[in-house]
Design an enzyme around this catalytic site. Structure first.
Site, short mmCIF file in Angstrom:
data_model
loop_
_atom_site.label_atom_id
_atom_site.label_comp_id
_atom_site.label_asym_id
_atom_site.label_seq_id
_atom_site.Cartn_x
_atom_site.Cartn_y
_atom_site.Cartn_z
N SER A 112 14.54 65.55 53.29
CA SER A 112 15.23 64.06 53.67
C SER A 112 15.29 63.38 54.78
CB SER A 112 16.66 64.30 52.90
OG SER A 112 16.95 65.77 53.23
N HIS A 170 10.70 62.47 47.62
CA HIS A 170 12.01 62.66 47.95
C HIS A 170 12.85 62.29 46.66
CE1 HIS A 170 15.80 61.21 50.35
NE2 HIS A 170 15.93 62.35 50.27
N GLU A 213 12.02 58.58 45.67
CA GLU A 213 11.45 57.82 47.05
C GLU A 213 10.20 58.66 47.21
OE1 GLU A 213 14.27 57.92 49.94
OE2 GLU A 213 13.86 55.98 50.63
N ASN A 263 18.50 56.70 52.46
CA ASN A 263 19.34 57.46 53.56
C ASN A 263 19.38 56.56 54.68
OD1 ASN A 263 19.89 59.62 51.93
ND2 ASN A 263 18.37 60.83 53.07
P1 NAD Z 1 18.47 75.11 49.75
O1 NAD Z 1 19.03 75.65 50.99
O2 NAD Z 1 19.43 75.04 48.65
O3 NAD Z 1 17.24 75.76 49.29
C1 NAD Z 1 16.00 76.03 50.06
C2 NAD Z 1 15.46 77.32 49.54
O4 NAD Z 1 14.11 77.45 50.15
C3 NAD Z 1 16.18 78.68 49.61
O5 NAD Z 1 16.26 79.23 48.39
C4 NAD Z 1 15.35 79.39 50.63
O6 NAD Z 1 15.33 80.92 49.98
C5 NAD Z 1 14.13 78.97 50.33
N1 NAD Z 1 13.17 79.27 51.28
C6 NAD Z 1 13.35 79.16 52.60
N2 NAD Z 1 12.21 79.72 53.29
C7 NAD Z 1 11.27 79.90 52.47
C8 NAD Z 1 9.88 80.32 52.65
N3 NAD Z 1 9.57 80.64 53.71
N4 NAD Z 1 9.31 80.23 51.54
C9 NAD Z 1 9.95 80.32 50.14
N5 NAD Z 1 11.01 79.83 49.97
C10 NAD Z 1 11.72 79.56 51.27
O7 NAD Z 1 18.11 73.50 50.29
P2 NAD Z 1 18.13 72.33 49.30
O8 NAD Z 1 19.44 71.80 49.18
O9 NAD Z 1 17.43 72.59 47.96
O10 NAD Z 1 17.00 71.57 50.23
C11 NAD Z 1 15.70 71.73 50.33
C12 NAD Z 1 15.01 70.70 50.73
O11 NAD Z 1 15.20 69.53 50.03
C13 NAD Z 1 15.31 70.28 52.40
O12 NAD Z 1 14.09 69.96 52.89
C14 NAD Z 1 16.33 69.24 52.25
O13 NAD Z 1 16.42 68.35 53.09
C15 NAD Z 1 15.60 68.36 50.82
N6 NAD Z 1 16.59 67.61 50.17
C16 NAD Z 1 17.90 67.91 50.03
C17 NAD Z 1 18.75 67.17 49.40
C18 NAD Z 1 20.16 67.76 49.08
O14 NAD Z 1 21.00 66.85 48.62
N7 NAD Z 1 20.45 68.94 49.15
C19 NAD Z 1 18.48 65.94 48.97
C20 NAD Z 1 17.23 65.49 49.26
C21 NAD Z 1 16.22 66.47 49.82
#
Ligand code: NAD
Length: 727
Positions: free
Chosen positions: A438, A459, A471, A509
């Site tokens: 994001s 996204h 997006e 965003n």
């Molecule tokens: P999260 O922390 O809930 O999930 C991340 C997951 O990735 C975890 O389960 C973790 O164990 C796993 N992970 C970490 N390192 C890893 C690896 N080396 N190999 C495999 N798995 C691995 O985070 P999230 O909120 O799901 O966000 C994930 C991505 O999405 C980020 O880039 C975030 O910026 C983006 N994002 C988040 C949102 C939101 O509202 N939370 C919205 C849009 C985009």
């Protein structure tokens, strides 16, 4: 070929069949309406005709009014709209009276609507004027009046008829919320009269025509002494209904949706007078709504342009890129959601996390969504099993062999992202690789890829299963095939895409952060937090900025602020915001998830009201800003960012800017989006507002050059950019 055809059978039953050429779904045009009227006249005049079935040759009955008709009517001004609507009322009223003597109510011919499938808008208003509505038992069919969703209301008698048929209270979800039902639910709610097996539809309709009695043809509202179900406004029960409905509508819409107000007025005023006068009242309110720029902007963004984007308006001309097998990296909140929506759309998914436990937890998330669906009767046990069977949860990158798209959703850390990119590309060479980041620039992340033309941003918004916008972000080197792949994937999962270029925070965003910041900045200045929140709601934002930051969490705000400051250095403009944000974090008030933020929450997580402790650190001023100043600050904070995104080429299509704003962060939907809002108020007025805000609150409100130039030339966004993209 004509839209309607007429055939009389040997038993004296005429069938009028709706079948608009070259369209998969019937829509009503002005000519179609005239022809329908003529064919009804023919049946009523023909002595050999005992009654009429109105049906469709397509799998559905009708999708609604041709929106071009509405656009045409609008061009003619109030009189043309009113006359056009009254013409429709007269035709439908003729069907309802079906040739009967107005006094004795005798001598009419039965007219039945036989609906093979979906019947929306005028596709239900026409049946509502018939004497009976029979629908095929087609669980995929949707029946209802969705007009309110695009800023108008049912204006061909649907409002007046449904309010009288069901009573104002029972009709409210259909009229005010545009609720759609399948045939069985529509029957249970009283919208339609009968549901029969599809193959018996026409036989049953004919049987009804031949057995109908004269009394079956007289609508309750044409009977002497008719009383509104649930009570008319001056009846004690009706009084309660209308007071309640008025409060509900204003509570939900904050009075910013003209169509909801006008609809309620049409029902209320219509309930006080005879039916034919009520139709005129409905027509008058409908005319006023059509003349309100909110309705044309909402139709343009939420119907015409949303559909155009979903159909690939900005898709590169590349062969079909539908996804057959998807890899999802990271099974956290986002990854699990993405895996679910893909599996739900029939795509095979390999879901990978760092531990088997985490991968399984991701799959369990999909299961819990499906379980909720089962509880609501929307998902069958087979559907659940099929969907879950499509998700393989693993830690083994070798399982990515054969996937044609990967979506990465691991931690927001460039190092972790680079590492999984390399591993995944090695397991699936040539794959199109998308990141769900994001905040991190796509072009920089693509450095870890062995083929940056295949690297793209997709996204999603949280929660993935509910949010309709996706997006898509082109990095500097992203190729056309990757864009097409992303768009085809979004089409498969039935969401709405926008395609933007790579820049800090992309589009959504980029606009929403200044909105939150402006709200927090006002708190720092001593503006009443309640004024900030209410001003936002009263201008049509679904959440005030302080509630929004509570929902997304204060620590995320802190993280983004720190990263932005590090990237911008001396140019960083949001120090005043950070004071509040960092102080909140120090108090441990991390937002909803901590049960403590700008709002106070009960132990069970219910939002109680604004937190009074805020005033100890940020006391409020005696003199408060005016409501319109607060609203202009909150709106301009978002809108000017949208204009800058367009100026800088992050956005390349204003349609995407408008649709993306409404679906992505709920930008005042009544306005049709930020560019539509600027067109409604006009560029000169927008520049004037900016001038005032700049003088009072600082240079962040300076009108971008594009806006100033448009003000000088008297242009609107939709005229200036219309030649570029037909909008
Ligand atoms: P999260 O922390 O809930 O999930 C991340 C997951 O990735 C975890 O389960 C973790 O164990 C796993 N992970 C970490 N390192 C890893 C690896 N080396 N190999 C495999 N798995 C691995 O985070 P999230 O909120 O799901 O966000 C994930 C991505 O999405 C980020 O880039 C975030 O910026 C983006 N994002 C988040 C949102 C939101 O509202 N939370 C919205 C849009 C985009």
């Amino acid at each position: 070929m004509a839209d309607f055809t007429y055939a009389l059978d040997a038993d004296g039953v005429a069938t009028i069949t709706w079948d608009v050429a070259a369209k998969s779904m019937n829509v009503m045009s002005t000519d179609g309406f005239q022809l329908l009227s003529d064919l009804v006249d023919q049946g009523l005049a023909d002595a050999a005709c005992k009654g009429i079935i109105i049906t469709s040759a397509k799998k559905d009955f009708a999708g609604g009014m041709d929106l071009n008709v509405i656009a045409e009517m609008r061009k003619g001004g109030a009189e043309a709209i009113f006359d056009g609507v009254m013409m429709m009322h007269n035709v439908l009223r003729k069907i309802e009276r079906a040739g009967m003597d107005p006094k004795t109510k005798k001598g009419g011919k039965p007219i039945v609507a036989a609906l093979p499938g979906t019947a929306l808008g005028i596709g239900l208003e026409l049946p509502l004027s018939c004497h009976r509505i029979i629908a095929a038992d087609n669980p995929k069919a949707k029946i209802g009046l969705p007009e309110i969703m695009v800023g108008i209301f049912p204006g061909a008698g649907g409002t007046t008829r449904l309010a009288r048929k069901l009573g104002a209270m029972m009709a409210a979800p259909f009229l005010l919320e545009g609720k759609l039902s399948d045939p069985k639910a529509a029957k249970a709610a009283g919208l339609i009269d009968e549901v029969v097996p599809a193959e018996e539809l026409l036989t049953r309709a004919k049987e009804w025509v031949l057995s109908a009695k004269e009394a079956d043809l007289v609508k309750p509202w044409d009977e002497k002494g008719f009383k509104m179900p649930g009570g008319a406004p001056y009846h004690p029960a009706g009084f309660m209904t209308f007071v309640g409905a008025s409060a509900m509508v204003n509570g939900k819409t904050q009075g910013v949706f003209p169509a909801a107000k006008a609809l309620l007025a049409a029902v209320y005023e219509g309930a006080l007078v005879p039916f034919d006068t009520a139709l005129k009242i409905e027509a008058r309110h409908f005319t006023s709504v059509l003349l309100n720029p909110s309705s044309s902007s909402m139709i343009r963004s939420l119907f015409i342009n949303k559909e155009a984007l979903e159909k690939g308006a900005n898709r590169p001309k590349v062969e079909d890129q539908s996804v057959k097998k998807l890899g999802v990296l990271g099974a956290g909140m986002m990854g699990a959601g993405i895996a679910y929506v893909a599996a739900n759309a029939g795509i095979e998914v390999v879901l990978i996390d760092a531990t088997q436990e985490a991968s399984d937890r991701g799959k369990a998330h999909a299961e819990s969504i499906l379980d909720k669906g089962m509880k609501r009767g929307k998902v069958t046990a087979e559907k659940k099993a099929e969907t879950l069977a499509r998700i393989s949860a693993t830690i083994d990158y070798a399982a990515l062999k054969g996937v044609d798209l990967i979506v990465e959703a691991v931690f927001e850390d460039p190092k972790v992202k680079a590492e999984v990119t390399k591993k995944a590309e090695a397991a699936a060479p040539g794959v199109i690789y998308a990141t769900n980041t994001s905040t991190l620039p796509i072009t920089a992340l693509s450095a870890a890829s062995s083929a940056s033309e295949n690297f793209i941003g997709i996204h999603f918004f949280s929660p993935v299963d509910k949010m309709m916008l996706v997006e898509i972000i082109r990095g500097k080197e992203t190729g056309e095939k990757a864009v097409a792949k992303a768009l085809d994937f979004v089409r498969q999962i039935r969401k709405t895409p926008i395609v933007v270029n790579d820049a800090r925070f992309f589009y959504a965003n980029r606009c929403i952060i200044p909105y939150i910041n402006e709200g927090i900045r006002m708190v720092a200045e001593g503006v009443e937090p309640a004024l900030v929140e209410n001003a936002a709601r009263l201008v049509g934002m679904p959440l005030g900025p302080l509630q929004l930051v509570d929902e997304t969490s204060i620590d995320l705000g802190v993280k983004i602020a720190k990263a932005t400051k590090a990237a911008m250095g001396a140019d960083y403009p949001d120090g005043a915001v950070d004071d509040v944000l960092f102080w909140m974090a120090d108090q441990g008030r991390m937002g909803r998830k901590a049960n403590a933020g700008f709002y106070a929450y009960s132990d069970r997580g219910e939002r109680l009201g604004l937190w009074d402790g805020l005033a100890t650190k940020y006391p409020t001023d005696k003199m408060q800003l005016s409501l319109s100043d607060v609203q202009h600050r909150l709106l301009m904070a978002q809108v000017l960012e949208a204009v800058r995104a367009l100026e800088e080429g992050v956005l390349t299509d204003i349609r995407e800017g408008d649709v993306g704003a409404i679906l992505g962060w709920g930008f005042a939907p009544w306005s049709g989006g930020p560019f539509s809002w600027l067109d409604i108020i006009g560029a000169p007025r927008a520049v004037e507002i900016c001038r005032g805000l700049t003088a009072q609150f600082g240079p962040r409100f300076q009108a971008p050059n594009l806006l100033r130039e448009m003000a000088e030339k008297g242009e609107t966004f939709y005229t200036r950019f219309a030649s570029q993209k037909a909008a």
